[in-house]
Design a protein around this motif. Sequence first.
Motif, short mmCIF file in Angstrom:
data_model
loop_
_atom_site.label_atom_id
_atom_site.label_comp_id
_atom_site.label_asym_id
_atom_site.label_seq_id
_atom_site.Cartn_x
_atom_site.Cartn_y
_atom_site.Cartn_z
N THR A 104 45.91 51.14 14.66
CA THR A 104 45.05 51.16 15.84
C THR A 104 45.42 50.05 16.80
OG1 THR A 104 43.23 52.01 14.48
CG2 THR A 104 42.66 51.16 16.66
N CYS A 105 45.62 50.42 18.05
CA CYS A 105 45.98 49.47 19.10
C CYS A 105 44.74 49.20 19.95
CB CYS A 105 47.09 50.07 19.95
SG CYS A 105 47.50 49.14 21.42
N VAL A 106 44.47 47.93 20.24
CA VAL A 106 43.34 47.58 21.10
C VAL A 106 43.87 46.91 22.35
CG1 VAL A 106 42.95 45.43 19.81
CG2 VAL A 106 41.16 46.32 21.30
N ILE A 107 43.42 47.41 23.50
CA ILE A 107 43.89 46.92 24.79
C ILE A 107 42.70 46.50 25.64
CG2 ILE A 107 44.95 47.60 26.99
CD1 ILE A 107 46.88 49.34 25.41
N GLU A 108 42.75 45.27 26.15
CA GLU A 108 41.78 44.79 27.12
C GLU A 108 42.37 44.95 28.50
OE1 GLU A 108 40.34 40.81 26.83
OE2 GLU A 108 39.49 41.10 24.84
N MET A 109 41.66 45.67 29.35
CA MET A 109 42.12 45.80 30.72
C MET A 109 42.30 44.43 31.38
SD MET A 109 42.48 49.04 31.49
CE MET A 109 43.16 49.23 29.85
N ALA A 110 41.42 43.50 31.03
CA ALA A 110 41.46 42.17 31.65
C ALA A 110 42.73 41.42 31.32
CB ALA A 110 40.24 41.37 31.22
N SER A 111 43.37 41.74 30.20
CA SER A 111 44.58 41.04 29.82
C SER A 111 45.69 41.24 30.85
CB SER A 111 45.06 41.54 28.45
OG SER A 111 46.28 40.91 28.08
N ALA A 112 45.71 42.42 31.48
CA ALA A 112 46.74 42.74 32.47
C ALA A 112 46.20 42.76 33.90
CB ALA A 112 47.36 44.09 32.16
N SER A 113 44.90 43.05 34.06
CA SER A 113 44.34 43.29 35.39
C SER A 113 43.04 42.53 35.62
CB SER A 113 44.10 44.80 35.58
OG SER A 113 45.24 45.55 35.23
N GLY A 114 42.88 41.39 34.94
CA GLY A 114 41.60 40.71 34.95
C GLY A 114 41.40 39.67 36.03
N LEU A 115 40.14 39.33 36.25
CA LEU A 115 39.77 38.29 37.21
C LEU A 115 40.41 36.95 36.88
CD1 LEU A 115 35.98 39.09 37.69
CD2 LEU A 115 37.67 39.01 39.52
N ALA A 116 40.57 36.66 35.60
CA ALA A 116 41.13 35.37 35.19
C ALA A 116 42.58 35.20 35.62
CB ALA A 116 41.01 35.22 33.68
N LEU A 117 43.24 36.30 35.99
CA LEU A 117 44.64 36.24 36.41
C LEU A 117 44.79 35.99 37.91
CD1 LEU A 117 45.97 39.28 34.34
CD2 LEU A 117 46.25 36.86 33.80
N VAL A 118 43.67 35.94 38.61
CA VAL A 118 43.70 35.74 40.07
C VAL A 118 43.34 34.29 40.38
CG1 VAL A 118 42.75 36.45 42.29
CG2 VAL A 118 43.02 38.13 40.45
N PRO A 119 44.22 33.56 41.07
CA PRO A 119 43.92 32.17 41.42
C PRO A 119 42.66 32.07 42.28
CG PRO A 119 46.24 32.67 41.82
CD PRO A 119 45.55 33.98 41.54
N GLU A 120 41.98 30.95 42.19
CA GLU A 120 40.76 30.73 42.96
C GLU A 120 41.05 30.91 44.46
OE1 GLU A 120 37.24 27.36 43.52
OE2 GLU A 120 38.88 27.05 42.09
N GLY A 121 40.18 31.70 45.10
CA GLY A 121 40.32 31.94 46.53
C GLY A 121 41.31 33.03 46.88
#
Length: 387
Positions: free
Chosen positions: A85-102
């Motif tokens: 079973t593979c588990v994928i978090e959308m946030a890992s590739a497309s998450g808010l944490a990947l966007v620099p502040e501002g």
Amino acid sequence: MKIIIAPDSFKGSLSAVEVANAINRGVKNAYAEAETHLLPVADGGEGTMETLIAATYGEKREVVVVGPLGNEVKAAYGILGDGETCVIEMASASGLALVPEGKLAPLDATTYGAGQLIKQALDDGFSSFIIALGGSATNDGGAGMLQALGLKLLDKMGKEVGYGGGKLADIERIDTQYFDSRIKNSKFLVASDVQNPLIGLNGASHIFGPQKGATPDDVKILDENMSHWADQIATVTGVSLHDLPGAGAAGGIGGAFQAFFPAKMERGVDVVLEYVNFHGYLKNTDLVITGEGQVDYQTASGKTPLGVAQAAMSENVPSIILAGAVGKGIEILYDYGVVSVHSIVDKPMTLCESMSQAASLLEKSAEQIIRSYFYSQIKELEGGRLI
């Protein structure tokens, strides 16, 4: 005394595992002989992959993908302990944490990298997926994810449209010819606590767009574009996502799964509780302690503490919630087996201070709760006195 400790993460401060460990220290400070079972959980948002990997003794694989702003980022998918079973978090590739502040860009942010994660897992031989939707920085209806998997989204000139929810209005035709054929022979369990439809005042753009940087004008554009996207999808698949519950999850990714994948959507916390065998531990349990960073009326919409309390109530086990902050509307939680809700903050302090001290505050709060809740047992154990 048997206690289950099943918290979510305190976002920006502690992981669910760290929260559970801090609570456990407090329990043991009060009653060293207590039998504790640490079952950190999540609700389908960030931390779900790590929680499931830890619970099943699985592993993680890193993949370089296109991030939400179009630059390369390191992402990962998890392999559960069954090796299948593979588990994928959308946030890992497309998450808010990947966007620099501002730098939030709701009109341009793409889920392309999430599709690349799925494609890599398919290439690696997996056909059973758990998809955790929370924490995305995107509002593209899952279009980027589908493009990464071979779906052609063509404009009036027959050319592929660009990334982001701002480009959805340019789509004149959807070509499914090259959509990855392995998907129809796979199974996708989509974990999400969101029931919002794709469009409208309760849809993805209006409800979640502002969290991703959308201005009121952006929201209007995104919602109109999303409506056009839903029309195009309905023409090709026969699935109308406009008012479909859950379609608005993660900026519309929920709808993409419902229309193009053999997917089953379930409340995120229920998926996690099943995999950590929560019900298996409930027998002869005296108390469940759960919690997350913020507890208020929104907790009753399906977030971790509610799901944990409901599961515990099914076996008549009471629950106590610890939180960094306690807001309005918590009274509804008492209908689901919650005995009490406690803020861990023990004196005036800033948010930054409370977050940096979260582990010690959790430990102290858990100790005091156990001393109060199990007063008679502790007194008997200590020969009539409390130490």
